[in-house]
Design a protein around this motif. Sequence first.
Motif: not given
Length: 313
Positions: A288-297, A163-170, A261-265
């Motif tokens: 040491a990465a701070e986070s993952l982008n939504v596509g990878t997560a 479920v893409l919740c306001r995911v806006q990057d193509p 549920l997957l959130g906005n970038e």
Amino acid sequence: MTGRPDQEVMTNPRAERVRSVARLAGRSARLRAGAFLVEGPQGCREALRAHLGRGPAKARSVWPAGGVVREVYVSDRLAQRDPELAALVDEVASLRPSAAGLSHDDGRSPSGRRVAVRRASDEVLTAMSDAVTGQGILIVAALPQAMGLDQVLTQGRVRLAAVLCRVQDPGNAGTILRAADAAGADAVLLTTGSVDLFNPKVVRSTAGSIFHLPVVTGLSLDASVDALRQAGLQVWAADGHADHTLTSLASETLGSPTAWLLGNEARGLSETERALADQAVAVPLYGAAESLNVGTAATVCLYASAMAARRAG
């Protein structure tokens, strides 16, 4: 052979037909024409397969045989570059038009018209394309009829959904759809405020997976969550700050039917969106990465569910 051998090659990149195809990169033009661009060999291959009725069964209500491809534009060099793809083009071009409602089983297209296959120079293909350079083939495909979530939930059992919740990057949206397809998900859902699924960049990023599974757009998240729960799915929020991680969950829990549920970038899931979920779950970070982008997560979460479900049998 693709196209008629005696057919004149399109060579003028400023011709009106070329411009009209190129305009499909814009949302308003897509809606007016009821069509969208499919670029690149893999995306075009899957569009042709769907038109021939060879796509996955779960997608056939969205992409009916004979009703997918409208026009195909090909380079004369396609047969040398990709003989298998060129053979698919020729097979679609050979379908006989027939009255609407006839199935492809008798060798005829139910769309009621022949697919137009035209030869074009590489310069023309590049002018038509939203990509930087043309890739030897471009397809104009028909926008599918909009599906409701109820249709998806009643036509077959849904065990895994994104479920893409306001995911806006193509690129992210396309990556999630492709990952959902690869993980064996049964549906991808997009809430209001998400990117247009038929944006050429999204379509390219799916690498053909857009033709493989049902996708529902323009959804209200709260109503969707209620429907998913009623269909027997647990609803989890992918949240990098959650107390629970994928590795802390029991395999039987992780393998149960799940909607992620997957959130906005930029902003992730809002507090309201997180509150709708049964629980929030994080992907553990070991480096040491701070986070993952939504596509990878999304890829990690979907695969964790899919692999747990398969281990459970």
